[in-house]
Design an enzyme around this catalytic site. Structure first.
Site, short mmCIF file in Angstrom:
data_model
loop_
_atom_site.label_atom_id
_atom_site.label_comp_id
_atom_site.label_asym_id
_atom_site.label_seq_id
_atom_site.Cartn_x
_atom_site.Cartn_y
_atom_site.Cartn_z
N ASP A 1 0.82 -1.21 0.00
CA ASP A 1 0.00 0.00 0.00
C ASP A 1 0.86 1.26 0.00
O ASP A 1 2.04 1.24 0.36
CB ASP A 1 -0.88 0.03 1.25
CG ASP A 1 -1.86 -1.13 1.32
OD1 ASP A 1 -2.18 -1.69 0.26
OD2 ASP A 1 -2.31 -1.45 2.43
N TYR B 1 4.75 -10.62 7.20
CA TYR B 1 4.60 -9.19 7.40
C TYR B 1 4.78 -8.86 8.87
O TYR B 1 4.48 -9.68 9.75
CB TYR B 1 3.19 -8.72 7.00
CG TYR B 1 2.93 -8.62 5.52
CD1 TYR B 1 3.12 -7.42 4.83
CD2 TYR B 1 2.46 -9.72 4.80
CE1 TYR B 1 2.85 -7.32 3.48
CE2 TYR B 1 2.19 -9.63 3.45
CZ TYR B 1 2.39 -8.42 2.79
OH TYR B 1 2.12 -8.33 1.44
#
Length: 246
Positions: free
Chosen positions: A53, A111
């Site tokens: 993102d 992540y």
């Protein structure tokens, strides 16, 4: 034709995300492709393992590109790191079989998300964590993590609209650790939907704050409704740490 695998590290704070945009040069993919094209003398397109993102970071993004260039890998890496912005670094280059595809062959990803959990904000951590000043019960969040682990339909934890593609994903592990005021959440899974980690994080924080019960995770899976889950936390605390390949 050579196929080159890249491992890339970047600070995404001033970029609009990974994916190239036709009307902007402020993407990670676009910056790397521009330098590769200059280096090889021909247009180069890179394939990333997935999108990150706007504002999110990576320690281990993986991409590949094909080229007729005869340059040695060390020379390629030196050229890229000399001319790329300082907040994008090519950590490693490797020649791989022609069929290798950074996205299709990815078997899993890891992540991290960081939360600065103190009433007083941090001048240094503000770019790489989300400031949450309230009290957080780690035991409650760990109970919720155990419910998130496994194979489920995560559509309720995603910003995706209804899709013909499957929204079932497998999360292998979620861990929470604390170092001083910094909470580190680690997510390992086969793949993640759009905004899935940021929405799971928002939900975990609500559970840790006591405004939502851990059992409500089951209700979100059952309803599949995005608004039943927590907020989408800001992107600056999110890092793509590693992409796994078989």
């Amino acid at each position: 034709m050579r196929n080159i695998k890249m491992t890339i590290e970047y600070d995404g704070g001033r970029y609009l995300g990974w994916q190239r945009l036709g009307d902007s040069d402020k993407t990670i993919q676009g910056k790397i492709e521009n330098i590769l094209s200059e280096m090889t003398g021909s247009k180069v397109e890179i394939i990333g393992s997935g999108r990150t993102d706007a504002g999110a970071h990576a320690r281990g993004q993986v991409a590949n590109f094909k080229t007729e260039s005869k340059l040695e890998l060390a020379a390629m890496q030196e050229f890229l790191n000399r001319y790329l912005p300082q907040d994008i670094v090519v950590k490693e280059l490797e020649e791989v079989p022609e069929r290798f595809h950074a996205r299709y062959h990815a078997a899993g990803k890891k992540y991290s998300y960081y939360v600065w959990n103190n009433v007083v904000p941090s001048a240094f951590e503000r770019k790489y964590s989300y400031h949450y000043p309230g009290n957080l019960d780690v035991d409650r969040m760990n109970e919720a993590c155990r419910k998130l682990v496994g194979t489920h339909d995560f559509i309720g934890f995603s910003s995706l609209k209804k899709s013909k593609k499957s929204t079932v994903r497998t999360v292998n592990e979620i861990t929470i650790s604390r170092e001083g005021n910094l909470l580190h959440f680690e997510f390992i899974g086969e793949g993640f939907l759009y905004n899935m980690i940021r929405i799971m994080m928002g939900t975990l924080l609500e559970i840790g704050a006591g405004t939502m019960e851990p059992e409500y995770i089951d209700a979100i899976f059952e309803s599949g409704i995005r608004s039943d889950a927590g907020m989408t936390v800001p992107s600056q605390g999110l890092f793509l740490d590693e992409v796994y390949y078989d």
